[in-house]
Scaffold this active site. Structure first.
Site, PDB file in Angstrom:
ATOM      1  N   HIS A  30       2.135  -0.852   3.417  1.00  0.00           N
ATOM      2  CA  HIS A  30       1.484  -1.933   4.162  1.00  0.00           C
ATOM      3  C   HIS A  30       2.408  -3.144   4.256  1.00  0.00           C
ATOM      4  O   HIS A  30       3.121  -3.457   3.302  1.00  0.00           O
ATOM      5  CB  HIS A  30       0.167  -2.339   3.482  1.00  0.00           C
ATOM      6  CG  HIS A  30      -0.821  -1.222   3.415  1.00  0.00           C
ATOM      7  ND1 HIS A  30      -0.764  -0.233   2.448  1.00  0.00           N
ATOM      8  CD2 HIS A  30      -1.892  -0.922   4.202  1.00  0.00           C
ATOM      9  CE1 HIS A  30      -1.752   0.632   2.651  1.00  0.00           C
ATOM     10  NE2 HIS A  30      -2.457   0.232   3.702  1.00  0.00           N
TER      11      HIS A  30
ATOM     12  N   ASP B 285       1.121  -0.268   7.600  1.00  0.00           N
ATOM     13  CA  ASP B 285      -0.169  -0.572   8.216  1.00  0.00           C
ATOM     14  C   ASP B 285      -0.558  -2.039   8.068  1.00  0.00           C
ATOM     15  O   ASP B 285      -0.073  -2.744   7.188  1.00  0.00           O
ATOM     16  CB  ASP B 285      -1.264   0.268   7.564  1.00  0.00           C
ATOM     17  CG  ASP B 285      -1.230   1.722   7.993  1.00  0.00           C
ATOM     18  OD1 ASP B 285      -0.254   2.134   8.641  1.00  0.00           O
ATOM     19  OD2 ASP B 285      -2.195   2.454   7.657  1.00  0.00           O
TER      20      ASP B 285
END
Length: 280
Positions: free
Chosen positions: A245, A100
């Site tokens: 991430h 992400d």
């Protein structure tokens, strides 16, 4: 919002997101099926360029999809309950890796190189503000067979925004992804895992399925490479969707962790896959 500010904002809002996200999904642990056609179709566009991309009324959800493998540690449970359904070929020992907040030119290229080295496909939920300045990385993702999903433009807490603001955050990012990859995104993930009815409706109108996760690596807290690796290894299970991430702060630990745990997962017989949409 600057990319290095995302982690600070995340820490400030994560507790509120847990409450708001759960409230948005409370009492809605089902897929809203067609029912009376007028009721389920009201939120879908009747004409215009988005009409052909909108999901069928029977596909409209009030809960994000996640893997069918549940984590067995309370430390890695997601913020809200997810519908335990995700279509993947080779279901027996399949897992999904997701990243992400990117793309970030400091970390995303290293992640892409590692995935390419092991011939693995993953999902990248990108923020439009980051993607607009790094379209070449989105193109590289698509060329390598990864799925590029929508993670809003500026990573806000959507449950605090108006419908028009939510649509703007999501729609602008769809446009950047389509421009860079040649097709619109099929998947959407709400920042902080905080969902509400408007978010699900607008995502469906724009032709996307909502995707959650089942294992949070907590890499955004920068707990150390060993901690991230240990969490992935201990929570690995058939059908798990892993949240990591590639932007939003210093992601060097995430890069190093992937290099460590990915070959171990493959040696253990896991197939790292990307999902298929439930509704065509």
């Amino acid at each position: 919002m600057k990319k290095d500010q995302l982690i600070t904002r995340r820490r400030a809002l994560i507790a509120g997101a847990a409450v708001l996200g759960a409230a948005g999904a409370a009492g809605t642990a089902h897929v809203l099926t067609a029912g009376p056609a007028a009721k389920s179709a009201r939120s879908l566009p009747r004409s215009g360029p988005q009409a052909s991309r909108a999901l069928k009324p029977s596909a409209y959800r009030l809960q994000p999809i996640a893997g069918y493998g549940a984590p067995h540690s309370a430390q890695t449970r997601t913020l809200v309950r997810h519908e335990p359904f995700l279509r993947m070929s080779g279901r027996g020992r399949s897992m999904v890796l997701t990243f992400d907040d990117g793309p970030d030119p400091r970390y995303t290229p290293d992640i892409l190189r590692t995935l390419r080295e092991y011939d693995v496909r993953a999902m990248f939920f990108v923020c439009g503000g980051m993607a607009a300045d790094n379209k070449h990385l989105l193109s590289e993702m698509a060329d390598d067979g990864h799925l590029v999903g929508n993670h809003t433009w500026s990573h806000p807490l959507l449950t605090t925004l108006s419908r028009s603001a939510i649509r703007s955050e999501i729609e602008r990012t769809c446009e950047v992804i389509e421009d860079a990859c040649g097709e619109p995104p099929a998947w959407f993930r709400a920042p902080y895992g905080a969902w509400n009815r408007a978010t699900f409706q607008i995502g469906a109108e724009l032709g996307m399925e909502p995707l959650g996760w089942t294992v949070d690596t907590l890499d955004w807290t920068t707990p150390g490479t060993r901690s991230i690796v240990g969490r992935v290894k201990s929570e690995a299970a058939p059908g798990v969707v892993v949240l990591s991430h590639d932007a939003g702060g210093d992601r060097s630990q995430s890069v190093r962790a992937l290099r460590d745990y990915l070959p171990h997962l493959l040696d253990d017989g896991y197939h790292i896959m990307v999902p298929r949409r439930k509704y065509a």
